[in-house]
Design an enzyme around this catalytic site. Sequence first.
Site, short mmCIF file in Angstrom:
data_model
loop_
_atom_site.label_atom_id
_atom_site.label_comp_id
_atom_site.label_asym_id
_atom_site.label_seq_id
_atom_site.Cartn_x
_atom_site.Cartn_y
_atom_site.Cartn_z
N ARG A 139 26.68 93.43 -39.45
CA ARG A 139 25.57 93.56 -39.48
C ARG A 139 24.93 94.42 -38.67
O ARG A 139 25.08 95.05 -37.52
CB ARG A 139 24.80 92.70 -38.82
CG ARG A 139 22.87 92.24 -38.86
CD ARG A 139 22.31 90.86 -38.50
NE ARG A 139 22.22 90.22 -38.63
CZ ARG A 139 22.45 88.86 -37.78
NH1 ARG A 139 22.20 89.11 -37.13
NH2 ARG A 139 22.61 87.50 -38.76
N ARG A 176 19.70 84.11 -24.88
CA ARG A 176 20.20 84.23 -26.65
C ARG A 176 19.08 85.43 -27.37
O ARG A 176 18.98 86.36 -26.48
CB ARG A 176 19.20 82.34 -26.15
CG ARG A 176 18.99 81.87 -27.50
CD ARG A 176 19.49 80.91 -27.62
NE ARG A 176 19.40 79.94 -28.64
CZ ARG A 176 20.11 80.50 -30.35
NH1 ARG A 176 20.15 81.93 -30.40
NH2 ARG A 176 20.20 78.95 -30.63
N CYS A 208 16.28 80.26 -40.83
CA CYS A 208 17.00 81.97 -40.70
C CYS A 208 15.90 82.29 -41.92
O CYS A 208 15.45 83.24 -41.79
CB CYS A 208 18.70 82.56 -41.20
SG CYS A 208 19.85 81.98 -39.98
#
Lengths: 505, 494
Positions: A62, A172, A432
């Site tokens: 990514r 996170r 997502c």
Amino acid sequence: MAPALSKIEQAKAERCGLELEPQLAQLAAQGWDTLDEATLTIRLKWLGIFFRPVTPGRFMVRLRLPNGVIHADQLEVLADAVDRCGEWGSADITTRQNIQLRGLLLEDMAPLLSAMQAVGLTSRQSGHDNPRNITGNPFAGIDPEELVDTRPLVDAIQARLLADDAPRNLPRKFNIAVGGAPDSFLLHNDLAFLPADRDGELGFTVMVGGFFSAQRNELAIPLGLWLRGDQLPGFSLAVLRHFERCGNRQARNKSRLMYLVDELGLEAYREAVLAEFSGLGGLADPHDGQHRVTRAPRSGLGVQPQRQAGLHWVGLSVPVGRLDAEAMAELAAVARRHGSGELRLTEAQNVLIVNVPEEGLQALLAEPLLQRFSPTPGPLMAEAVSCTGNRYCSFALIPTKTTAQAVVEELERRLELPHAVRTHWTGCPNACGQPYMGEIGLMGAKARHDGQMVEAVKIFLGGDMGVDPKLAELHDKGVPLVQLVPVLENLLIERYGARRRPAAS
Amino acid sequence: MRLPVRVETAATRWTVEGDPEHWAQLQALRRGRLPLQPWLEGLSSGALQPEPELLAALWAQLKRPEVERLLASGAAADAGPWLVAARQELPALVATPAVVEAWLEPLLEHQVQCPARQARQWLEVLAAFQDPRVAQRLRRVVLEASRLAIEPGASDGDLQELLPLLPLLGRQRQRQDAPLLLGCALDPGPLAWRRAALEGVALGLSTWPLPLLVPALQRLAEDLSSALAAEALDLLARLPQGQRALRALRTRPLDPAVAERLQRRLQNSPLVLVVHGRQGGVIPALYCDLAQQLSRRRGAPVLVQALTAEAPAADAAFWLAAQRAGSITVVPLLLLPGEHVRRDLPALVAGWRAATAGALPEGAGPSVGWRPFLGSWPAWQSLLGDVVREAAAGRPFAWLHHPLQGQLAQRFLHHLARVWGQEGVPAVEPGPALRLALDPEGPALLVPYGLAPSRTAESLNMEGVVPPSWEVLPPLLELPSVRTFLLDRLEALP
């Protein structure tokens, strides 16, 4: 006594994944199977390298594409990487104006990262507990309706957050976005900067805490602060440093920023962030949270006049954001042939060719590539957004991309719609594909049909990204995929003004 | 008897597939936030169905005695759900010592005790673990299946269930399996079988001995199946020295799509063009233009290095291209075998070798090769003869060269004189010699033998240096035919 660290926190604390970069060639030579779980599934993501359990040995990379801007020479490097993977290779445009490549071997990583570096691309810190790709107005710099050009701001924030002294071990993941136009809907981000006035000066009001997850979904709320554009990098760093220090590391399902805001209370959270910002030499002004985002995002598809006289952008619909090597190379060639070589990616997973002179439009519109990526798609395909689905993701319960494309195509065959309807498809409750943002949201599920458990979707309705934004709400908790087309057909007729085409009735 | 939709205990409310809370509960179980014992009890007693998602959530949680208990129970009677769970979960866990400790031995024992079809499915579960004993079992099954695969009439259907074993054998990374996997990919048989074998080769790529791997992949690149051939080609491109293996394919009969792919994979070396600089190491613009155009045509960086200056800085793109191509090529655009060619050039090449060693990790460095100096290329000499004769158009001509010392240089000048039918004139005080060679009163062509402008050549154009009836040919690189020749020849270099 400090609570024991979870497995993930231990892995992150032991070693930063960025340290693996010089060893990539060696790791490939010894084989991915020999990597421990933490390295394989956690640390490599700091380099943007994702192990995919559904295709063991075939990895995903990514990237980071600040503001969704990419140039033809960069896209060609990515096309080449996908091409080298033959039938295993593909790429997705993501909902963060980004690209992820699939089908790569670990052997490909060292040369790919070098090749990307040579053309100014990076995949660094694009996964796991990191500040993810920073989004901005996809029409930045060319938008007749632009309030602020978000590109330099997004670039500056990224540069600050990836600097050596920035956090590398957040509790996170963290999403940041900068708005620059009246349709910059960004409230699904942990930190969003929306264009706003203060004493006649245009700057940004700060919104915090937006996120979607399996447990909870929230839109960002005003923090009550206003910043000038040049303050955004420093303020983002302050927010991240505070989050790094104070965020919840015990329960990952309660570690997104909103939980910290809840825990401290908005006032106390604001004071804490201001103190952090002050430590960096920054000072923010109070603000009432009013902003200049007033409507849902434009699709940007089709031929659109740019702010610059005589120039246009042409928005192309990439069905569910899926690309292959040939299409990527051709997009790059088309952008170079007819525009300035620059392309933009949208959160709706589409692509724009920009800086096309008036006299070049006809030739661009005649390109064979536009048979596949239409500038004038149907009203459903134009705004169909989808997560990866179970072809590559082990969480997904359904093949979202292929299902979305097939269902949307069938619905467009059957129905006429007076306007575009935004559908968001996601494979599991992790959301997502942002189902809560869709006018119609669809989430992979299982349901009983004819006595069997079958692939199904939950349907959510009513997501609104306009002036009064709201999240979609559950409408049906399990429609088997085999029944989905007629169910959606009726919904579109009853609620969205669709009419059956004569031939289909 | 299996219980229906929901099972309640005092400690746990079990959900099953289809229950709205099921997904969240499995996530909690996977993350160790729920007690294991009730689930184990439920599975072992048959109260809970061994659904794949539940098994997947348990993989990383169990200790060996619990695994043994589960495998000995009715929950392991059908390998199907275990296999689905293993495919989903195990790949990320198999290098985790606790998981290996818990599962490997019990699975090895369980697998041999099962009937054939179950044993095959359990073997696939087991094959996630990298272990010589597992590899041995996989090898045996693949070997038997490979015999079946090449039998006339063998179809994809016969082998469908065994296909996943081939990539799994590759992942075991046992060098001894190279012949088996490559054989399965090469031998005639169902296409799906051959492709699965090639994926096995791909997944263990760095393990296989190159002397076996390279020729096999080269053969596969010529396969009638373009998909198989394309993948073989892409694997070759990933190998150390893969460019050499790819170049060998250029003359082979390839499927047109594969030939196109080959062109995309062939990586030209970055070039270093060595030229005479001007005073202070300044590089004439003609060379820079040539390099720029050449770089575009070759799709690889081209640097220009003046003999009288430091080596140019090579950027990341240059080193990347060098790494991918496996080589850097130094091309001396020098026309005569003077001191520069004989002494400076070897030192310059040595400098690039040292720079390469410094810029790239050990073992990743490309080789640095160099071509003969341009003036020695027969095609160049022939071209120049044609160019000069055409430019002279019947007029007498003379060529003016840099003065040279030594026997070798003299022999070379004699050779050029033979080729061009005219002796050269050294550029030191050329006036008298030129006037001897050419009629000062008549028309003549004067050829400064240099690619780019030089002080000597420029002085010829000064008023009164040469008679007005003589024409001075411009620097050779300004001549379209010379420029085209160089671009074509240099573009064609590997």
